[in-house]
Design a protein around this motif. Structure first.
Motif, PDB file in Angstrom:
ATOM      1  N   GLY A 176       0.693  -1.223   0.127  1.00  0.00           N
ATOM      2  CA  GLY A 176      -0.153   0.078   0.267  1.00  0.00           C
ATOM      3  C   GLY A 176       0.818   1.341  -0.085  1.00  0.00           C
ATOM      4  N   SER A 177       2.123   1.063   0.124  1.00  0.00           N
ATOM      5  CA  SER A 177       3.084   2.291   0.104  1.00  0.00           C
ATOM      6  C   SER A 177       4.219   2.034  -0.795  1.00  0.00           C
ATOM      7  CB  SER A 177       3.716   2.581   1.539  1.00  0.00           C
ATOM      8  OG  SER A 177       2.544   2.866   2.572  1.00  0.00           O
ATOM      9  N   LEU A 178       4.509   3.183  -1.616  1.00  0.00           N
ATOM     10  CA  LEU A 178       5.688   3.047  -2.583  1.00  0.00           C
ATOM     11  C   LEU A 178       6.909   3.925  -1.655  1.00  0.00           C
ATOM     12  CD1 LEU A 178       7.324   2.537  -4.996  1.00  0.00           C
ATOM     13  CD2 LEU A 178       6.188   4.686  -5.964  1.00  0.00           C
ATOM     14  N   VAL A 179       8.180   3.512  -1.518  1.00  0.00           N
ATOM     15  CA  VAL A 179       9.059   4.028  -0.863  1.00  0.00           C
ATOM     16  C   VAL A 179      10.278   4.363  -1.800  1.00  0.00           C
ATOM     17  CG1 VAL A 179      10.825   3.846   0.979  1.00  0.00           C
ATOM     18  CG2 VAL A 179       8.344   2.678   1.194  1.00  0.00           C
ATOM     19  N   ARG A 180      10.514   5.562  -1.776  1.00  0.00           N
ATOM     20  CA  ARG A 180      11.865   5.911  -2.871  1.00  0.00           C
ATOM     21  C   ARG A 180      12.927   6.357  -1.810  1.00  0.00           C
ATOM     22  NH1 ARG A 180       7.151   8.345  -3.827  1.00  0.00           N
ATOM     23  NH2 ARG A 180       6.092   8.070  -5.782  1.00  0.00           N
ATOM     24  N   LEU A 181      13.912   5.516  -1.624  1.00  0.00           N
ATOM     25  CA  LEU A 181      15.150   5.563  -0.965  1.00  0.00           C
ATOM     26  C   LEU A 181      15.846   6.188  -1.835  1.00  0.00           C
ATOM     27  CD1 LEU A 181      16.353   5.205   1.845  1.00  0.00           C
ATOM     28  CD2 LEU A 181      17.072   2.613   0.959  1.00  0.00           C
ATOM     29  N   ILE A 182      16.262   7.701  -1.418  1.00  0.00           N
ATOM     30  CA  ILE A 182      17.068   8.380  -1.905  1.00  0.00           C
ATOM     31  C   ILE A 182      18.631   8.353  -1.524  1.00  0.00           C
ATOM     32  CG2 ILE A 182      17.664  10.948  -2.565  1.00  0.00           C
ATOM     33  CD1 ILE A 182      14.785  11.463  -2.508  1.00  0.00           C
ATOM     34  N   ALA A 183      18.614   8.248  -0.205  1.00  0.00           N
ATOM     35  CA  ALA A 183      19.811   8.226   0.563  1.00  0.00           C
ATOM     36  C   ALA A 183      19.722   7.363   1.745  1.00  0.00           C
ATOM     37  CB  ALA A 183      20.610   9.513   0.800  1.00  0.00           C
ATOM     38  N   GLY A 184      20.927   6.486   2.283  1.00  0.00           N
ATOM     39  CA  GLY A 184      20.793   5.825   3.497  1.00  0.00           C
ATOM     40  C   GLY A 184      20.403   4.521   3.404  1.00  0.00           C
ATOM     41  N   ASP A 185      19.923   3.747   4.318  1.00  0.00           N
ATOM     42  CA  ASP A 185      19.855   2.441   4.583  1.00  0.00           C
ATOM     43  C   ASP A 185      18.367   2.213   5.332  1.00  0.00           C
ATOM     44  OD1 ASP A 185      20.011  -0.156   6.003  1.00  0.00           O
ATOM     45  OD2 ASP A 185      21.342  -0.420   4.279  1.00  0.00           O
ATOM     46  N   VAL A 186      17.469   1.253   4.676  1.00  0.00           N
ATOM     47  CA  VAL A 186      16.227   1.058   5.459  1.00  0.00           C
ATOM     48  C   VAL A 186      16.104  -0.519   5.037  1.00  0.00           C
ATOM     49  CG1 VAL A 186      13.906   1.207   5.488  1.00  0.00           C
ATOM     50  CG2 VAL A 186      15.334   3.328   5.071  1.00  0.00           C
ATOM     51  N   GLY A 187      15.981  -1.224   6.310  1.00  0.00           N
ATOM     52  CA  GLY A 187      15.963  -2.814   6.137  1.00  0.00           C
ATOM     53  C   GLY A 187      16.812  -3.575   5.373  1.00  0.00           C
ATOM     54  N   GLY A 188      18.309  -2.830   5.188  1.00  0.00           N
ATOM     55  CA  GLY A 188      18.992  -3.704   4.652  1.00  0.00           C
ATOM     56  C   GLY A 188      18.923  -3.270   3.026  1.00  0.00           C
ATOM     57  N   HIS A 189      18.236  -2.164   2.820  1.00  0.00           N
ATOM     58  CA  HIS A 189      18.380  -1.609   1.173  1.00  0.00           C
ATOM     59  C   HIS A 189      19.061  -0.359   1.322  1.00  0.00           C
ATOM     60  CE1 HIS A 189      15.559  -4.556   0.000  1.00  0.00           C
ATOM     61  NE2 HIS A 189      14.810  -4.579   1.035  1.00  0.00           N
ATOM     62  N   ALA A 190      19.738   0.011   0.396  1.00  0.00           N
ATOM     63  CA  ALA A 190      20.690   1.401   0.306  1.00  0.00           C
ATOM     64  C   ALA A 190      20.198   2.006  -0.741  1.00  0.00           C
ATOM     65  CB  ALA A 190      22.248   0.918   0.359  1.00  0.00           C
ATOM     66  N   GLY A 191      20.153   3.521  -0.456  1.00  0.00           N
ATOM     67  CA  GLY A 191      20.070   4.475  -1.681  1.00  0.00           C
ATOM     68  C   GLY A 191      21.019   4.751  -2.382  1.00  0.00           C
ATOM     69  N   PRO A 192      20.872   5.451  -3.432  1.00  0.00           N
ATOM     70  CA  PRO A 192      22.310   5.978  -4.232  1.00  0.00           C
ATOM     71  C   PRO A 192      23.038   7.146  -3.680  1.00  0.00           C
ATOM     72  CG  PRO A 192      20.276   6.748  -5.203  1.00  0.00           C
ATOM     73  CD  PRO A 192      19.951   5.888  -4.175  1.00  0.00           C
ATOM     74  N   GLY A 193      22.387   7.946  -2.534  1.00  0.00           N
ATOM     75  CA  GLY A 193      23.117   9.178  -2.228  1.00  0.00           C
ATOM     76  C   GLY A 193      24.235   9.044  -1.421  1.00  0.00           C
ATOM     77  N   ALA A 194      25.462   9.556  -1.524  1.00  0.00           N
ATOM     78  CA  ALA A 194      26.550   9.166  -0.824  1.00  0.00           C
ATOM     79  C   ALA A 194      26.896  10.420   0.162  1.00  0.00           C
ATOM     80  CB  ALA A 194      27.660   8.949  -1.691  1.00  0.00           C
ATOM     81  N   THR A 195      26.495  10.073   1.294  1.00  0.00           N
ATOM     82  CA  THR A 195      26.667  11.048   2.334  1.00  0.00           C
ATOM     83  C   THR A 195      27.879  11.064   3.300  1.00  0.00           C
ATOM     84  OG1 THR A 195      25.387  10.002   4.193  1.00  0.00           O
ATOM     85  CG2 THR A 195      24.071  11.032   2.337  1.00  0.00           C
ATOM     86  N   HIS A 196      28.457  12.443   3.672  1.00  0.00           N
ATOM     87  CA  HIS A 196      29.324  12.303   4.815  1.00  0.00           C
ATOM     88  C   HIS A 196      28.880  12.307   5.955  1.00  0.00           C
ATOM     89  CE1 HIS A 196      32.738  13.635   1.979  1.00  0.00           C
ATOM     90  NE2 HIS A 196      31.764  14.218   1.382  1.00  0.00           N
ATOM     91  N   THR A 197      27.624  13.063   6.190  1.00  0.00           N
ATOM     92  CA  THR A 197      27.071  13.007   7.686  1.00  0.00           C
ATOM     93  C   THR A 197      26.071  11.685   7.419  1.00  0.00           C
ATOM     94  OG1 THR A 197      27.382  15.153   7.931  1.00  0.00           O
ATOM     95  CG2 THR A 197      25.811  14.016   9.217  1.00  0.00           C
ATOM     96  N   PRO A 198      26.080  10.517   7.940  1.00  0.00           N
ATOM     97  CA  PRO A 198      25.066   9.681   7.872  1.00  0.00           C
ATOM     98  C   PRO A 198      23.539  10.075   8.080  1.00  0.00           C
ATOM     99  CG  PRO A 198      26.811   8.885   9.304  1.00  0.00           C
ATOM    100  CD  PRO A 198      27.151  10.267   9.388  1.00  0.00           C
ATOM    101  N   ILE A 199      22.926   9.898   6.978  1.00  0.00           N
ATOM    102  CA  ILE A 199      21.450  10.207   7.079  1.00  0.00           C
ATOM    103  C   ILE A 199      20.475   9.150   6.137  1.00  0.00           C
ATOM    104  CG2 ILE A 199      22.108  12.633   7.152  1.00  0.00           C
ATOM    105  CD1 ILE A 199      20.708  13.059   4.157  1.00  0.00           C
ATOM    106  N   THR A 200      19.338   9.232   6.349  1.00  0.00           N
ATOM    107  CA  THR A 200      18.292   8.543   5.521  1.00  0.00           C
ATOM    108  C   THR A 200      17.347   9.630   4.887  1.00  0.00           C
ATOM    109  OG1 THR A 200      18.543   6.484   6.774  1.00  0.00           O
ATOM    110  CG2 THR A 200      16.569   6.901   5.614  1.00  0.00           C
ATOM    111  N   MET A 201      16.971   9.488   3.785  1.00  0.00           N
ATOM    112  CA  MET A 201      16.121  10.498   2.825  1.00  0.00           C
ATOM    113  C   MET A 201      15.243   9.630   2.222  1.00  0.00           C
ATOM    114  SD  MET A 201      16.816  13.756   0.657  1.00  0.00           S
ATOM    115  CE  MET A 201      15.350  14.660   0.002  1.00  0.00           C
ATOM    116  N   ILE A 202      13.734   9.699   2.513  1.00  0.00           N
ATOM    117  CA  ILE A 202      12.762   8.684   1.684  1.00  0.00           C
ATOM    118  C   ILE A 202      11.709   9.653   1.108  1.00  0.00           C
ATOM    119  CG2 ILE A 202      11.036   7.264   2.231  1.00  0.00           C
ATOM    120  CD1 ILE A 202      13.022   5.716   3.964  1.00  0.00           C
ATOM    121  N   HIS A 203      11.389   9.563   0.191  1.00  0.00           N
ATOM    122  CA  HIS A 203       9.934  10.057  -0.358  1.00  0.00           C
ATOM    123  C   HIS A 203       9.014   8.845  -0.617  1.00  0.00           C
ATOM    124  CE1 HIS A 203       7.255  11.959  -3.839  1.00  0.00           C
ATOM    125  NE2 HIS A 203       6.668  11.749  -2.904  1.00  0.00           N
TER     126      HIS A 203
END
Length: 315
Positions: A176-203
């Motif tokens: 029921g939800s579409l998750v776009r992982l831009i940066a960081g890691d969620v549930g073992g899945h990694a987004g493409p953004g490479a960050t100096h400060t560890p963050i997670t960004m999702i739409h």
């Protein structure tokens, strides 16, 4: 909205919070005031009035638009400096052209993200392309500022061009939800953004009546911002909607629910989820510079005025 999607989320990898994971409570819900940035494009200041201890390592976030420009109306920003942090610009609808004095740049549109590490300092500009100025059209995006620790503030500038097609697409357990992982890691899945400060960004796009429960690093903070529609957050079901920011407390998971009935202008509840590892250092922020001390701010202004942050490249 949104530009990057799939016809059937059930074909995507699933992500969900582990059973029994402590849900983060909602500490605060704030409404973003409206203003103008650059040459006059409308923004909502998502973090206005929120104590920095809940935002760290994020400094500010502006929702740009959503605005449907008439011909001749699209606006951008003039050349300006930055030092000491990273800017993340996510375009949902419309087109922006970025150029900087360190050689970075490109066109971002419809689900693309530009990630600019200002580091030791540069000049940059963001403008709509000439054809968009001539024709007008829909424009909607976000700009997020991410702080850098003192050890990284004087890094060499860097530019990342993250195409919408490279964003990691996931689905909630029930689809029921579409998750776009831009940066960081969620549930073992990694987004493409490479960050100096560890963050997670999702739409995330949450379907009417659906619930999205995601695992969340316990050492990260957690924020949610409503881009469109309305719903609730946390185990207590705290209501929030477009233009509102949720601050979560401690826990191992975050929960978002979409109301069963959404507005006519949006099919789903559109939410940005952010988390980051707090830097916990003194921060001095003035205009385009984010440093640790007043002396470092003064040095940044001196370097800018002396032309040491870069030269505007020839057109």
């Amino acid at each position: 909205m949104p530009a990057v999607t799939v016809e059937n989320p059930l074909t995507l990898p699933r992500v969900s919070a582990p059973a029994g994971a402590p849900q983060r409570p909602v500490l605060y819900v704030g409404t973003a005031p409206a203003g103008f940035e650059g040459e006059g494009f409308p923004v909502r200041r998502a973090f206005a009035g929120i104590n920095y201890k809940y935002l760290d390592p994020f400094i500010m976030m502006d929702q740009m638009g959503e605005v449907d420009y008439a011909a001749g109306e699209p606006k951008g920003t003039p050349w300006h400096p930055h030092r000491g942090f990273e800017t993340v610009t996510y375009i949902i609808d419309g087109t922006f052209v970025h150029r900087d004095s360190h050689g970075g740049g490109g066109v971002i549109t419809d689900g693309d993200t530009q990630w600019m590490t200002a580091g030791s300092g540069l000049l940059h500009i963001e403008t709509p392309p000439e054809e968009l100025v001539a024709s007008g059209g829909l424009f909607h995006g976000l700009q997020l500022w991410v702080n850098l620790p003192s050890t990284d503030k004087m890094l060499a500038p860097k530019y990342q061009d993250i195409r919408g097609g490279s964003v990691r697409l996931l689905a909630s357990e029930d689809g029921g939800s579409l998750v776009r992982l831009i940066a960081g890691d969620v549930g073992g899945h990694a987004g493409p953004g490479a960050t100096h400060t560890p963050i997670t960004m999702i739409h995330a796009s949450v379907s009417p009546g659906a619930e999205l429960a995601l695992p969340w690093r316990p050492d990260f903070n957690a924020l949610a911002y409503g881009l469109a529609g309305h719903g609730s957050a946390g185990a207590e079901g705290r209501p929030f909607a477009m233009g509102q920011t949720v601050v979560f407390g401690q826990g191992d998971s975050v929960t978002i629910r979409a109301d069963k009935k959404q507005e006519s202008r949006t099919e789903n509840f559109e939410v940005v989820l952010l988390g980051g590892l707090p830097i916990r250092e003194p921060m001095q922020h003035y205009g385009p510079f984010v440093m640790n001390t007043h002396a470092e701010l003064a040095q940044a202004f001196d370097d800018y005025q002396a032309g040491r942050l870069g030269v505007i490249p020839a057109s």
